[in-house]
Design a protein around this motif. Structure first.
Motif, PDB file in Angstrom:
ATOM      1  N   PRO A 127      -4.387 -12.473  -5.660  1.00  0.00           N
ATOM      2  CA  PRO A 127      -5.450 -11.292  -5.303  1.00  0.00           C
ATOM      3  C   PRO A 127      -5.003 -10.066  -6.283  1.00  0.00           C
ATOM      4  CG  PRO A 127      -3.713 -11.182  -3.770  1.00  0.00           C
ATOM      5  CD  PRO A 127      -3.407 -12.393  -4.595  1.00  0.00           C
ATOM      6  N   LYS A 129      -3.774  -8.600  -9.766  1.00  0.00           N
ATOM      7  CA  LYS A 129      -4.230  -8.700 -11.504  1.00  0.00           C
ATOM      8  C   LYS A 129      -3.245  -9.771 -12.293  1.00  0.00           C
ATOM      9  CE  LYS A 129      -5.341  -7.023 -15.880  1.00  0.00           C
ATOM     10  NZ  LYS A 129      -5.497  -5.641 -16.615  1.00  0.00           N
ATOM     11  N   TYR A 301       6.566 -10.576  -8.566  1.00  0.00           N
ATOM     12  CA  TYR A 301       6.110  -9.949  -7.066  1.00  0.00           C
ATOM     13  C   TYR A 301       7.125 -10.442  -6.111  1.00  0.00           C
ATOM     14  CZ  TYR A 301       1.864  -7.432  -8.508  1.00  0.00           C
ATOM     15  OH  TYR A 301       1.106  -6.751  -8.951  1.00  0.00           O
ATOM     16  N   LYS A 304       9.957  -7.961  -6.341  1.00  0.00           N
ATOM     17  CA  LYS A 304       9.574  -6.579  -5.744  1.00  0.00           C
ATOM     18  C   LYS A 304       9.630  -6.714  -4.268  1.00  0.00           C
ATOM     19  CE  LYS A 304       5.670  -3.289  -5.685  1.00  0.00           C
ATOM     20  NZ  LYS A 304       4.462  -2.979  -5.873  1.00  0.00           N
ATOM     21  N   LEU A 308      11.657  -3.988  -1.559  1.00  0.00           N
ATOM     22  CA  LEU A 308      10.874  -3.647  -0.461  1.00  0.00           C
ATOM     23  C   LEU A 308      11.951  -3.841   0.756  1.00  0.00           C
ATOM     24  CD1 LEU A 308       6.925  -4.151  -0.955  1.00  0.00           C
ATOM     25  CD2 LEU A 308       8.354  -2.030  -0.859  1.00  0.00           C
ATOM     26  N   LYS A 368      -3.814 -10.745   0.174  1.00  0.00           N
ATOM     27  CA  LYS A 368      -4.785  -9.598   0.279  1.00  0.00           C
ATOM     28  C   LYS A 368      -4.841  -8.875   1.717  1.00  0.00           C
ATOM     29  CE  LYS A 368      -9.580  -8.208  -0.453  1.00  0.00           C
ATOM     30  NZ  LYS A 368     -10.995  -8.521  -0.944  1.00  0.00           N
ATOM     31  N   ASN A 371      -1.637  -7.052   2.322  1.00  0.00           N
ATOM     32  CA  ASN A 371      -1.282  -5.999   1.466  1.00  0.00           C
ATOM     33  C   ASN A 371      -1.947  -4.709   2.030  1.00  0.00           C
ATOM     34  OD1 ASN A 371      -0.223  -5.008  -1.104  1.00  0.00           O
ATOM     35  ND2 ASN A 371      -2.383  -4.742  -1.492  1.00  0.00           N
ATOM     36  N   PHE A 375      -0.395  -1.390   3.703  1.00  0.00           N
ATOM     37  CA  PHE A 375      -0.827  -0.280   3.244  1.00  0.00           C
ATOM     38  C   PHE A 375      -1.101   0.776   4.506  1.00  0.00           C
ATOM     39  CE2 PHE A 375      -2.100   3.056   0.619  1.00  0.00           C
ATOM     40  CZ  PHE A 375      -3.486   3.587   0.966  1.00  0.00           C
ATOM     41  N   SER A 379       2.015   2.729   4.139  1.00  0.00           N
ATOM     42  CA  SER A 379       1.319   3.476   3.132  1.00  0.00           C
ATOM     43  C   SER A 379       2.232   3.042   1.760  1.00  0.00           C
ATOM     44  CB  SER A 379       1.919   5.033   3.320  1.00  0.00           C
ATOM     45  OG  SER A 379       1.147   5.655   4.354  1.00  0.00           O
ATOM     46  N   ILE A 380       2.488   1.723   1.825  1.00  0.00           N
ATOM     47  CA  ILE A 380       3.096   1.078   0.500  1.00  0.00           C
ATOM     48  C   ILE A 380       2.397  -0.154   0.494  1.00  0.00           C
ATOM     49  CG2 ILE A 380       4.931  -0.190   1.746  1.00  0.00           C
ATOM     50  CD1 ILE A 380       6.863   1.142  -0.536  1.00  0.00           C
ATOM     51  N   THR A 381       2.113  -0.702  -0.692  1.00  0.00           N
ATOM     52  CA  THR A 381       1.652  -1.965  -1.122  1.00  0.00           C
ATOM     53  C   THR A 381       2.443  -2.918  -2.076  1.00  0.00           C
ATOM     54  OG1 THR A 381       0.551  -1.085  -2.827  1.00  0.00           O
ATOM     55  CG2 THR A 381      -0.535  -1.144  -0.866  1.00  0.00           C
ATOM     56  N   TYR A 383       0.663  -4.649  -4.192  1.00  0.00           N
ATOM     57  CA  TYR A 383       0.278  -4.754  -5.384  1.00  0.00           C
ATOM     58  C   TYR A 383      -0.814  -3.762  -5.241  1.00  0.00           C
ATOM     59  CZ  TYR A 383      -3.621  -7.500  -3.371  1.00  0.00           C
ATOM     60  OH  TYR A 383      -4.626  -8.019  -2.596  1.00  0.00           O
TER      61      TYR A 383
END
Lengths: 383, 175
Positions: A127, A129, A301, A304, A308, A368, A371, A375, A379-381, A383
């Motif tokens: 989902p 890019k 990711y 990442k 996190l 998706k 994610n 959020f 308040s964090i994603t 991607y």
């Protein structure tokens, strides 16, 4: 008498000598000129292809934009775009220079000719890019859309027509506009007009009901060469079938339906790639590059996610967020495990290009959703 | 024949022989000068081509520098993202960028096709300066190096959500 004869021989010998020497010198210079001509043509080809490469690089990164390359003196030349074993190659037919690219998907007809090339870049999300797909066409290519295809026809035509030209009608592409692709929505084959034998016709059967293997080609298209009349038909299962004209009938090019691996609702880059690619081999070869890239992006990711996780392991941070990242196995799972499943399928897809590619779509949907939850809660994603 | 006439004929023969020799020498000299002129022309052309070639090399190097910088700035592996929206322009996600060097090393062949011989460095200027080399493929021997600089925002949500620094990305290409 002897002096006269000597004089005669000398004059004759002079002329013969001049002729031979002159011929040798002339041949020498003609040889240099011929060699320079060959070198110049090679240089021109290399320059053309190098400039094309730069333009294509720039066009590709400018997502959702169209650019036009006027061909000027090269309008009589034919450009070729091929893809074999994951490597794209493009250049000018008959000239030695060419560019090879094994990373960036470029969807185009095998041969392109026209007064300008039109480049359209669309981002491929799954989902997050993955890469930008570049569609290449020319003003000699005409696209006819049959059926609605759940809004595909209208969406494509709106995107293909340059919106800065306010004189456009909704149903057809204005071919006078430099950035517009020639498109037209038709209700039947009789609406297709062939004004020149230089055009290439591509019919998009958006509902998958009009074009079948062995069915007749519209009469007005029989004057065109076989390779200049192609079609693609989309099924409700998001699969594509590719056709080419063979005499008066359609010939199906793929044995099995080609899956469209994407989840986009709007401007589906993978779907549009099937419209611009002439044949299933070209389409699948370029999609293979996208699958390879999916694997690479998934790896980054995952790293990442590790960061996190470290961030949310801090006692001051919300434990709930850590749960979303790598913790509680609720019915919806966590980001880390879902991403691992995603990466596993991406790896299998990049190696085998089999049904695991379609399974990525399901993983992408879950990512998706997660994610979005991440959020909302933290308040964090990803991607 | 009178004796004087014989002498006169011999004298004429000698004269025409010398004249022929002079004529031949003239021809040889003309041809020699002709080839000397061709040689000068060839040397001039060679020097001109050499200068032209060096200019072309510089031009190609500049073009490659721009292409490599463009690719790096829009690379999905490091770009900041806003969920399904368009990526944030001129922004690098440091949580990805810190690990991208390992990815580039692991898939060296793939990324070498993208960047070729180049060195890509992220220099943060604010708030805390640091330097991060994400890609480094320096050839054993190189004649020219062309650096390109671009200012970027550096998003680092490991510090806090919505945390941005800024700095520059330096792309050096070799030839």
């Amino acid at each position: 008498m002897k002096t006269n004869r000597a004089g005669q021989i000398e004059v004759t010998f002079n002329w013969v000598y001049v002729l031979i020497a002159g011929a040798v010198i002339l041949l020498f210079f003609v040889g240099i000129i011929a060699r320079q001509k060959v070198i110049s043509e090679g240089n021109l080809a290399a320059d053309v292809v190098r400039i094309m490469e730069s333009i294509i690089t720039g066009a590709q990164v400018s997502e959702k934009t169209k650019s036009s390359i006027p061909l000027g003196g090269l309008s009589e030349q034919t450009f070729y775009f091929s893809c074999e074993e994951g490597v794209s190659e493009y250049g000018v037919v008959g000239l030695p220079a060419r560019v090879q690219n094994s990373l960036d998907p470029i969807f185009a007809s095998k041969k392109l000719q026209g007064s300008r090339l039109i480049l359209w870049s669309l981002p491929y999300f799954l989902p997050f890019k993955i890469t930008d797909f570049l569609m290449v066409t020319s003003d000699f290519n005409h696209y006819y859309f049959l059926g609605e295809g759940q809004g595909l026809s209208q969406e494509f035509i709106e995107g293909a027509v340059d919106s800065s030209n306010s004189g456009n009608s909704g149903n057809s592409g204005n071919s006078d506009n430099k950035l517009s692709i020639n498109t037209q929505k038709i209700n039947s084959f009789s609406e297709i007009e062939v004004k020149s034998t230089k055009v290439k016709v591509r019919i998009v059967d958006a509902d998958g009901s009009q074009i079948q293997a062995g069915s007749r080609i519209p009469e007005q298209l029989l004057v065109l060469e076989n390779e200049d009349v192609t079609a693609v038909s989309f099924t409700a299962n998001k699969e594509a079938n590719f056709f080419v004209k063979e005499g008066p009938f359609w010939k199906k090019l793929n044995q099995q339906p080609v899956p469209i691996v994407s989840k986009a609702d709007h401007r589906d880059a993978a779907l549009y790639g099937a419209i611009f690619a002439d044949d299933p081999e070209n389409y699948l070869c370029n999609m293979q590059k996208a699958y390879q890239r999916i694997r690479l992006i998934a790896e980054i990711y995952e790293q990442k996610i590790t960061e996190l996780e470290q961030f949310y392991q801090n006692p001051r941070e919300s434990a709930n967020c850590l749960g979303f990242v790598s913790g509680f196995a609720a019915s919806e799972g966590n980001v880390q495990d879902t991403l691992l499943l995603y990466r596993t399928r991406a790896r299998a897809c990049s190696l085998l290009a089999d049904s695991s590619c379609v399974e990525i779509v399901e993983m992408a949907e879950r990512l998706k959703h997660l994610n979005g939850r991440l959020f909302e809660e933290c308040s964090i994603t990803l991607y | 024949m009178k004796p004087g006439q014989n002498k006169h004929r011999k004298h004429l023969n000698v004269l025409s022989g010398r004249s022929a020799q002079i004529h031949l020498s003239e021809t040889v000299a003309v041809i020699f000068i002709f080839f000397v002129l061709i040689l000068f022309g060839a040397i001039f052309y060679y020097k001109f081509q050499e200068v032209s070639f060096k200019e072309k090399q510089q031009e190609l190097l500049a073009s490659r520098a721009i292409d490599t910088t463009t690719k790096m700035l829009f690379l999905p592996e490091v770009s900041c993202t806003k969920q399904e929206s368009e990526a944030e322009p001129n922004c690098f996600d440091m949580m990805k960028a810190r690990h991208v060097a390992e990815l580039f090393k692991e898939f060296n062949q793939t990324y070498f096709e993208l960047f070729s011989y180049a060195k890509i460095t992220i220099n943060q200027t604010y708030p805390e300066p640091f330097e991060l080399v994400v890609y480094n493929q320096e050839p054993g021997k190189w004649a020219n190096k062309k650096p390109t600089f671009f200012v970027v925002a550096l998003k680092d949500e490991q510090k806090s959500p919505g945390y941005y620094g800024y700095g520059q990305v330096k792309v050096e290409v070799y030839s």
